[in-house]
Design an enzyme around this catalytic site. Structure first.
Site, short mmCIF file in Angstrom:
data_model
loop_
_atom_site.label_atom_id
_atom_site.label_comp_id
_atom_site.label_asym_id
_atom_site.label_seq_id
_atom_site.Cartn_x
_atom_site.Cartn_y
_atom_site.Cartn_z
N SER A 1 39.16 42.49 37.35
CA SER A 1 38.95 41.45 36.33
C SER A 1 37.61 40.76 36.44
O SER A 1 37.08 40.28 35.43
CB SER A 1 40.07 40.40 36.41
OG SER A 1 41.30 40.96 36.07
N HIS B 1 37.89 35.13 38.24
CA HIS B 1 37.51 35.31 36.85
C HIS B 1 36.28 34.47 36.51
O HIS B 1 35.38 34.93 35.80
CB HIS B 1 38.67 34.92 35.94
CG HIS B 1 39.88 35.79 36.11
ND1 HIS B 1 41.12 35.47 35.60
CD2 HIS B 1 40.04 36.98 36.75
CE1 HIS B 1 41.98 36.42 35.90
NE2 HIS B 1 41.35 37.34 36.60
#
Length: 264
Positions: free
Chosen positions: A133, A185
């Site tokens: 991610s 993230h």
């Protein structure tokens, strides 16, 4: 009707290879019942010399849903490979995917270091992060700056304006998936903006090959030093006492996530 899948694969060769690699790694981990603590990235293991985890953690995934979500987003972002006329293209995609993997991992560790040593949040010492991610969020961010009119398609039915996708996805995943790594993230987004705004630039074939070479060297040496794998041709004197408790400990995979595991 859309293009046949075969032609889309040909138009996104690098993306297709990365998706195939992550899928094979997930299958191998699942088949061999390997614990994600063996391949995930945490501050504690990094301090112990497991620097190779920066790479293995990026390409490993917790579950098939985790894998599908990341790879679905990555497939949509593979449009970068088709934008050579905008200064992007296959070479750009490969060069900066390497940068995103390494720098986002280092930024995560740096964030953990500050939180642990400056703010005394010991929780982050053993948090283990896995997943692609960081890179996915990085490419979302780059595309939001370079082509803000694009759309991010997830699972074939959810479409987000790419200009808002990084922060929409950051908030969405933090709410829907409690184990999602907010720091991981966010690190991808920060590195993505740094690349898109030209703060990190100048990557070409020479620097990409050089970077891969150094990654392989550090990867092999850290594997040897950490005792995770014994390379007979590498002789490195250990500076730690193997008799000390906790040295080289491994945890078996559980069907449930540990409270300190994070998905990235």
């Amino acid at each position: 009707m859309g293009k046949p899948l075969f032609y889309e694969i040909l138009e996104k060769p690098s993306t297709s290879c990365i998706i195939g690699l992550c899928t094979l790694i997930w299958f191998y981990i699942h088949k061999k019942n390997i614990g994600y603590s063996h391949v995930g990235l945490s501050y504690e293991t990094a301090v112990e010399g497991h620097h190779w985890r920066i790479i293995t953690s990026a390409f490993s995934h917790i579950s098939v849903l985790h894998l599908v979500f990341n790879m679905s987003a990555l497939w949509s972002l593979g449009v970068v490979e088709q934008l050579g006329h905008m200064g992007l293209g296959v070479g750009y995609y490969l060069h900066y995917s390497i940068v995103l993997v390494v720098l986002s991992g280092l930024l995560v560790l740096g964030s953990y270091h500050v939180l642990i040593n400056r703010f005394k949040f010991e929780y982050f010492r053993r948090v283990t992060a896995v997943g692609y991610s960081c890179v996915v969020f990085g490419w979302m961010t780059i595309l939001s700056v370079r082509q803000p009119s694009s759309k991010l398609n997830l699972f074939g039915f959810l479409s987000l304006p790419i200009s808002f996708a990084p922060f929409e996805s950051l908030i969405f995943t933090s709410i829907i998936v409690p184990q999602a790594s907010f720091l991981g993230h966010l690190s991808g987004i920060i590195i993505g903006y740094s690349i898109a705004w030209g703060l990190i630039h100048g990557m070409n074939n020479y620097w990409a090959v050089s970077m891969v070479g150094w990654i392989l060297i550090v990867f092999g040496i850290s594997l040897k030093q950490s005792g995770a794998y014994d390379f007979q041709f590498l002789e490195i004197e250990s500076v730690t006492d193997p008799c000390l408790p906790g040295n080289g400990r491994m945890l078996q995979m559980s069907s449930l996530l540990d409270a300190r595991d994070e998905l990235v």
